[in-house]
Design a protein around this motif. Structure first.
Motif, short mmCIF file in Angstrom:
data_model
loop_
_atom_site.label_atom_id
_atom_site.label_comp_id
_atom_site.label_asym_id
_atom_site.label_seq_id
_atom_site.Cartn_x
_atom_site.Cartn_y
_atom_site.Cartn_z
N ILE A 331 0.85 -1.21 0.00
CA ILE A 331 0.00 0.00 0.00
C ILE A 331 0.88 1.25 0.00
CG2 ILE A 331 -1.71 1.35 1.30
CD1 ILE A 331 -2.70 -1.31 2.52
N TYR A 332 1.94 1.23 0.81
CA TYR A 332 2.83 2.40 0.88
C TYR A 332 3.62 2.59 -0.42
CZ TYR A 332 2.01 3.96 5.67
OH TYR A 332 1.45 4.49 6.81
N ALA A 333 3.81 1.53 -1.16
CA ALA A 333 4.43 1.69 -2.49
C ALA A 333 3.48 2.52 -3.36
CB ALA A 333 4.71 0.34 -3.11
N TRP A 334 2.19 2.20 -3.30
CA TRP A 334 1.20 2.97 -4.06
C TRP A 334 1.10 4.41 -3.57
CZ3 TRP A 334 -1.34 2.27 -8.51
CH2 TRP A 334 -1.38 0.99 -9.06
N SER A 335 1.03 4.59 -2.25
CA SER A 335 0.88 5.96 -1.74
C SER A 335 2.14 6.77 -2.05
CB SER A 335 0.57 5.97 -0.23
OG SER A 335 1.58 5.30 0.49
N GLY A 336 3.29 6.13 -1.95
CA GLY A 336 4.55 6.83 -2.27
C GLY A 336 4.58 7.28 -3.72
N ALA A 337 4.16 6.38 -4.61
CA ALA A 337 4.19 6.70 -6.05
C ALA A 337 3.15 7.77 -6.39
CB ALA A 337 3.95 5.44 -6.87
N LEU A 338 1.95 7.64 -5.82
CA LEU A 338 0.90 8.63 -6.11
C LEU A 338 1.29 10.01 -5.57
CD1 LEU A 338 -2.26 6.46 -5.35
CD2 LEU A 338 -1.59 7.33 -7.61
N ARG A 339 1.90 10.03 -4.38
CA ARG A 339 2.32 11.31 -3.80
C ARG A 339 3.39 11.97 -4.69
NH1 ARG A 339 3.98 9.65 0.76
NH2 ARG A 339 2.14 10.14 1.98
N LYS A 340 4.37 11.17 -5.09
CA LYS A 340 5.45 11.71 -5.93
C LYS A 340 4.88 12.22 -7.26
CE LYS A 340 9.18 12.17 -5.39
NZ LYS A 340 9.78 13.48 -5.00
N ARG A 341 3.97 11.46 -7.85
CA ARG A 341 3.34 11.89 -9.12
C ARG A 341 2.59 13.21 -8.89
NH1 ARG A 341 5.40 10.94 -13.59
NH2 ARG A 341 5.21 13.18 -13.49
N GLY A 342 1.89 13.28 -7.77
CA GLY A 342 1.15 14.50 -7.42
C GLY A 342 2.08 15.69 -7.26
N GLU A 343 3.20 15.47 -6.59
CA GLU A 343 4.17 16.56 -6.38
C GLU A 343 4.73 17.04 -7.72
OE1 GLU A 343 5.77 14.96 -2.02
OE2 GLU A 343 7.13 14.93 -3.75
N LEU A 344 5.12 16.08 -8.56
CA LEU A 344 5.74 16.45 -9.83
C LEU A 344 4.75 17.14 -10.77
CD1 LEU A 344 7.95 13.29 -10.53
CD2 LEU A 344 8.72 15.54 -9.75
N ASP A 345 3.47 16.72 -10.70
CA ASP A 345 2.47 17.30 -11.60
C ASP A 345 1.71 18.47 -10.97
OD1 ASP A 345 3.24 15.48 -13.47
OD2 ASP A 345 1.49 14.16 -13.27
N GLY A 346 2.09 18.84 -9.75
CA GLY A 346 1.40 19.94 -9.06
C GLY A 346 -0.06 19.64 -8.75
#
Ligand code: NAP
Ligand code: MG
Length: 409
Positions: A331-346
């Motif tokens: 689950i944390y792999a998913w949350s980590g990836a979604l958070r990073k995607r969110g940060e990079l895409d604003g």
């Protein structure tokens, strides 16, 4: 409720056995109801790797390099037994090895902490993240078993005519063992960049340790490359971020780590990282709670759980038995990836979703609802009920819904 929108797709790499089952449930229960998920999907399950002659792994790795953020399920690394079990035409290489070779990254492993599970080391209050330089040294050494009398020499023949020759040891009659190791400047440099970047990314101090007092050329080179990059490229950024870079000898580092509160990144040479990551994860509690992220020197991120495909649970699952496999690290792999995607895409909504997902996991665990492996680890006196994986995910989902509804109202 409106689903959260994404911009750039995540690279999604599916995997094998029990973690493949968890993967599907996590998506169904925790992601798809809330996020308008966009992914480039690659099936790295062993049957598909066999079908494509492992082409799919290389395609996934290249896509991970292009899009920058990926999430990966655990996969089987074939051995002889797996070749028979899956009727493989070849013993395909470790997918993680292939991906790492394409991204040229460093793996950072960190535990998920829980109030009710005390680390064996009492002073540890925050996670310790280990970065292992997974290239060269003893893992690519040339070895020789010396059986009789003779002399060992270290010889280097330069293309420009430069040469080096020195006696390593004159064995006389005693016999013994011999080993030659190497590493490369560019690999050490990539490792250092990944470490400095990840420290900045997570706002944690960076420690690095070698044995440069004894190894005056080999380990010294690691120390100097780190020091040079820090001085020339990262010092100012570290100051601005309020974090520090700290170099010390490996034995001093071990002593300091044990006495520390945690909350930093410990960069280790290949062998030290291999040994210390197992020590640290065991002392924090459980492999099932270890997260892992591969960070490339140019800032690409691949998130996964540190554990494998949990084969023993999968065989029970196939027999129709109930399993209580811990999905936290996945689950944390998913949350980590979604958070990073969110940060990079604003996309602040996507970042907030990742935070809410992790908070919902913590709410569930703090309510004493957990998988079997954790019930065995909690401090005596804590109320804890073991549930199966699906029930655990349902409990997280209902808390996640409540959090998101609360945030929206
Ligand atoms: P593993 O899958 O990590 O499992 C080892 C044992 O650790 C399990 O049998 C289980 O103990 C416990 N465990 C691990 N993760 C757990 C979780 N999420 N929840 C509950 N218990 C958990 O290691 P393995 O059995 O050595 O390897 C299985 C396969 O995974 C191999 O084919 C290997 O190649 C692959 N692998 C892949 C990766 C990766 O893709 N990154 C990493 C490592 C291994 P109990 O059975 O006692 O409950
Ligand atoms: Mg190890």
């Amino acid at each position: 409720m409106n689903k959260i929108r994404m911009k750039t797709p995540l690279v999604e790499m599916d995997g094998d056995e029990m973690t493949r089952i968890l993967w599907k449930w996590i998506k169904e229960k925790l992601i798809l109801p809330f996020v308008d998920l966009k992914t480039e999907y690659f099936d790295l399950g062993l049957p598909e790797r066999e079908k494509t002659k492992d082409r799919v792994t290389l395609d996934a790795a290249n896509c991970a390099k292009e899009l920058g953020v990926s999430v990966k399920c655990a996969t089987i690394t074939p051995n002889k037994q797996r070749v028979e079990e899956y009727n493989l035409s070849e013993m395909w290489k470790s997918p993680n090895g292939t991906i790492r070779a394409v991204l040229d990254g460093t793996v950072f492993r960190a535990p998920i902490l829980l109030d009710s599970i005390r680390p064996i080391v009492r002073s540890w209050k925050k996670p310790i993240t280990i970065a292992r330089h997974a290239y060269g040294d003893v893992y690519r050494a040339t070895e020789y078993r010396v059986k009789g009398a003779g002399k060992a020499e270290l010889v280097f023949t330069g293309e420009n005519g430069e040469s080096f020759r020195e006696t390593v040891f004159d064995f006389g009659k005693c016999g013994g063992v011999l080993q030659a190791q190497y590493n490369r400047d560019d690999s050490i440099r990539s490792f250092a960049h990944s470490c400095f970047r990840y420290a900045l990314d997570t706002k944690q101090d960076l420690w690095f340790s070698t044995k440069d007092t004894i190894s005056k050329q080999y380990d010294q080179t690691f120390k100097l490359i780190f020091a040079e990059l820090f001085e020339t490229e990262y010092k100012k950024q570290f100051e601005d971020a309020g974090i520090t870079y700290f170099y010390t000898l490996i034995d001093d580092a071990v002593a300091r780590v044990i006495r520390s509160e945690g909350g930093f990144i410990w960069a280790c040479k290949n062998y030290d990282g291999d040994v210390m990551s197992d020590m640290v994860s065991t002392a924090f509690g459980s492999l099932a709670m270890m997260t892992s992220v591969l960070v490339s020197p140019d800032g690409k991120f691949e998130y996964e759980a540190a554990h494998g495909t949990v084969t023993r649970h999968y065989y029970r699952y196939l027999k129709g038995e109930e399993t209580s496999t811990n999905p936290m690290a996945t689950i944390y792999a998913w949350s980590g990836a979604l958070r990073k995607r969110g940060e990079l895409d604003g996309l602040s909504d996507l970042v907030a979703f990742a935070d809410a997902l992790e908070a919902a996991c913590m709410d569930t665990l703090n309510a004493g609802i957990m998988t079997k492996d954790l019930v065995l680890l909690v401090t005596p006196g804590t109320e804890a009920t073991a549930v199966n994986s699906e029930r655990f995910l349902d409990e997280i989902a209902s808390r996640l819904s409540a959090r998101l509804a609360g945030a929206a109202s």
